[in-house]
Write an enzyme that holds these catalytic residues in place. Structure first.
Site, mmCIF file in Angstrom:
data_model
loop_
_atom_site.group_PDB
_atom_site.id
_atom_site.type_symbol
_atom_site.label_atom_id
_atom_site.label_comp_id
_atom_site.label_asym_id
_atom_site.label_seq_id
_atom_site.Cartn_x
_atom_site.Cartn_y
_atom_site.Cartn_z
ATOM 1 N N PHE A 139 -9.223 33.363 17.252
ATOM 2 C CA PHE A 139 -7.782 33.615 17.200
ATOM 3 C C PHE A 139 -7.459 34.358 15.912
ATOM 4 O O PHE A 139 -7.769 33.881 14.827
ATOM 5 C CB PHE A 139 -6.968 32.319 17.260
ATOM 6 C CG PHE A 139 -5.488 32.591 17.262
ATOM 7 C CD1 PHE A 139 -4.834 32.934 18.446
ATOM 8 C CD2 PHE A 139 -4.746 32.560 16.087
ATOM 9 C CE1 PHE A 139 -3.478 33.230 18.452
ATOM 10 C CE2 PHE A 139 -3.390 32.847 16.089
ATOM 11 C CZ PHE A 139 -2.755 33.180 17.276
ATOM 12 N N ASP A 224 -11.857 35.723 8.478
ATOM 13 C CA ASP A 224 -10.474 35.280 8.640
ATOM 14 C C ASP A 224 -10.386 33.840 8.128
ATOM 15 O O ASP A 224 -10.849 32.905 8.781
ATOM 16 C CB ASP A 224 -10.075 35.372 10.116
ATOM 17 C CG ASP A 224 -8.616 34.967 10.349
ATOM 18 O OD1 ASP A 224 -7.996 34.407 9.428
ATOM 19 O OD2 ASP A 224 -8.107 35.214 11.469
ATOM 20 N N LYS A 253 -0.929 31.437 6.143
ATOM 21 C CA LYS A 253 -0.658 29.999 6.252
ATOM 22 C C LYS A 253 -0.395 29.338 4.885
ATOM 23 O O LYS A 253 0.692 29.462 4.376
ATOM 24 C CB LYS A 253 -1.749 29.327 7.068
ATOM 25 C CG LYS A 253 -1.670 29.795 8.545
ATOM 26 C CD LYS A 253 -2.299 28.848 9.537
ATOM 27 C CE LYS A 253 -1.832 29.122 10.956
ATOM 28 N NZ LYS A 253 -2.567 30.161 11.665
HETATM 29 C C1 LIG Z 1 -2.462 31.468 12.407
HETATM 30 C C2 LIG Z 1 -3.631 32.365 12.394
HETATM 31 C C3 LIG Z 1 -3.495 33.763 12.436
HETATM 32 C C4 LIG Z 1 -2.172 34.446 12.641
HETATM 33 O O1 LIG Z 1 -1.278 34.198 11.605
HETATM 34 P P1 LIG Z 1 0.298 34.482 11.869
HETATM 35 O O2 LIG Z 1 0.903 34.240 10.514
HETATM 36 O O3 LIG Z 1 0.756 33.524 12.902
HETATM 37 O O4 LIG Z 1 0.426 35.892 12.294
HETATM 38 C C5 LIG Z 1 -4.639 34.525 12.331
HETATM 39 N N1 LIG Z 1 -5.847 33.963 12.185
HETATM 40 C C6 LIG Z 1 -6.016 32.629 12.131
HETATM 41 C C7 LIG Z 1 -7.381 32.060 11.952
HETATM 42 C C8 LIG Z 1 -4.913 31.788 12.253
HETATM 43 O O5 LIG Z 1 -5.086 30.453 12.253
#
Ligand SMILES: *Cc1c(COP(=O)(O)O)cnc(C)c1O
Length: 399
Positions: A139, A224, A253
């Site tokens: 994700f 990520d 986050k």
């Molecule tokens: C939440 C998340 C995203 C996306 O972040 P947003 O601020 O919602 O755009 C991307 N990668 C990971 C691993 C995430 O947990």
């Protein structure tokens, strides 16, 4: 009609229905607790989806934001400002990377990382056919670029065609990655710990193996760390636990602990040979308000020794969750790192009702893909809070 009923109904009338929200109207937070508009208290093991690491109502954090509001909230990126310098230096120092670009969200951090990787390869050979290898069940966000590297057909299918040049390998299967590498590959992107996909940490062999493939082929490794970074695993960044450094790291986050801010952070090589003036931009990204938040978050992580606190306290959470897992035959696995933990339920026990039941009982927990209960508490939770959480969790599992 109760106030909460009124708020829920009016919200549904006005806000595009992209979320099936739980029937709760939160009003305020204190420490690891949330309160709804009726004054009901909730123990929070979700932290606004792994965002609010510091606990609610941290006075120093709140004061820093208020002070910055009184000075200036926004200037644009045409000019310098001190919060940008401070926030950037702290990101660089803690990641051990070399240059940062601040964004407004996680998805935008991914967009920037993708652009940097494409540009890096373009500067090498002048071609426009570069490919990115991403992982199944990953994700990376909901914007078109980020969605293109998100290995989830449910999220992708209605929006095709997406960005081209993306291939998917299996997470923790090095051979499946190797099989996709060719001279067009410009980047491999993965979450060090898959969050949304069901709390799957990378195996050390996999992460080191991918790093080696990248080194041997001059491919950029994008890690990520949007969810698993910023102390959540008991390391500043989850990749620190493996001793693996990415070429580009994405953050969001907990980076601003609720102020919308993300970042992509590049090592010297990626920074020196990719995005240049004119290649990328953002009106808000890294504005004084966002940067004041980032800067204070790093200071408070240090002051509260939060990374060490997670390291000290997470084994207790793991132990308690293992005990719960042993009690219920429909819990098939407990896995995670630090304060990012998952309990996997068998297919005949959907996780949604458990999360809803927990909320009724005053406990906020999250779900994740593959029928997993996700625990991502504020990083300040104590053993006492964990001990309080367990019986509420069990009540919810019983129901
Ligand atoms: C939440 C998340 C995203 C996306 O972040 P947003 O601020 O919602 O755009 C991307 N990668 C990971 C691993 C995430 O947990």
């Amino acid at each position: 009609m109760s106030e909460s009923q009124n708020i829920m109904e009016r919200t549904e009338k006005a806000v595009l229905h992209t979320y099936n929200r739980f029937p709760v109207v939160f009003d305020r937070g204190q420490g690891v607790h949330l309160y709804d508009v009726d004054g009901k208290k909730y123990l929070d093991f979700g932290a606004g989806i792994a965002v609010f690491a510091l606990g609610y109502g941290n006075q120093e954090y709140n004061d820093a934001l208020k002070d910055q509001i009184d000075k200036i909230v926004h200037t644009s990126n045409l000019y310098y400002h001190k919060p940008l310098m401070e926030a950037a230096e702290k990101v660089i120092a803690h990641t051990g990377l070399s240059k940062v670009f601040f964004t407004n969200s996680g998805a935008e951090a991914i967009e920037g990382a993708i652009k940097a990787a494409r540009k890096y390869a373009y500067m090498k050979d002048g071609k426009n056919d570069h490919e990115i290898i991403a992982m199944n069940h990953s994700f990376h966000g909901r914007t078109v670029g980020a969605l293109s590297v998100t290995g989830n057909s449910h999220y992708q299918d209605p929006f095709k065609p997406l960005m081209g040049g993306v291939k998917f390998a299996d997470f923790n299967d090095l051979e499946s990655v190797r099989a996709l590498v060719d001279d067009r590959t410009c980047a491999i992107i993965l979450e060090t710990v898959q969050g949304e996909g069901g709390i799957h940490p990378a195996t050390p062999e996999f992460l080191h193996g991918v790093r080696k493939i990248c080194d041997e082929n001059d491919i950029l490794l994008i890690l990520d760390e949007i969810q698993c970074g910023m102390g959540r695993t008991g390391n500043w960044f989850a990749c620190d636990a493996y001793g693996v450094k990415p070429d580009i790291m994405t953050l969001a986050k907990a980076l601003g602990c609720g102020v919308p801010v993300g970042a992509f952070v590049l090592n010297e090589k990626a920074a020196a040979h990719s995005l240049e003036p004119g290649d990328h931009g953002t009106t808000y990204g890294g504005n004084p308000f966002a940067c004041a938040a980032v800067s204070k978050v790093f200071d408070l992580f240090e002051k509260l020794d939060l990374v060490q606190h997670v390291r000290d306290t997470a084994p207790y959470l793991e132990k308690k969750l293992d005990e719960v897992a042993a009690k219920y035959d429909f819990i098939t696995d407990r896995r995670g790192m630090g304060f990012l933990q998952g309990l996997e339920l068998s297919a005949d026990h959907p996780v949604g009702p458990v999360v809803a039941k927990a909320l009724e009982h005053g406990l906020v927990i999250l779900s994740a893909g593959g029928n997993v209960i996700r625990f991502a508490p504020p990083l300040v939770v104590t053993e006492k809070d964990i001990a309080k959480m367990i019986p509420i969790l069990e009540e919810s599992l019983d129901a």
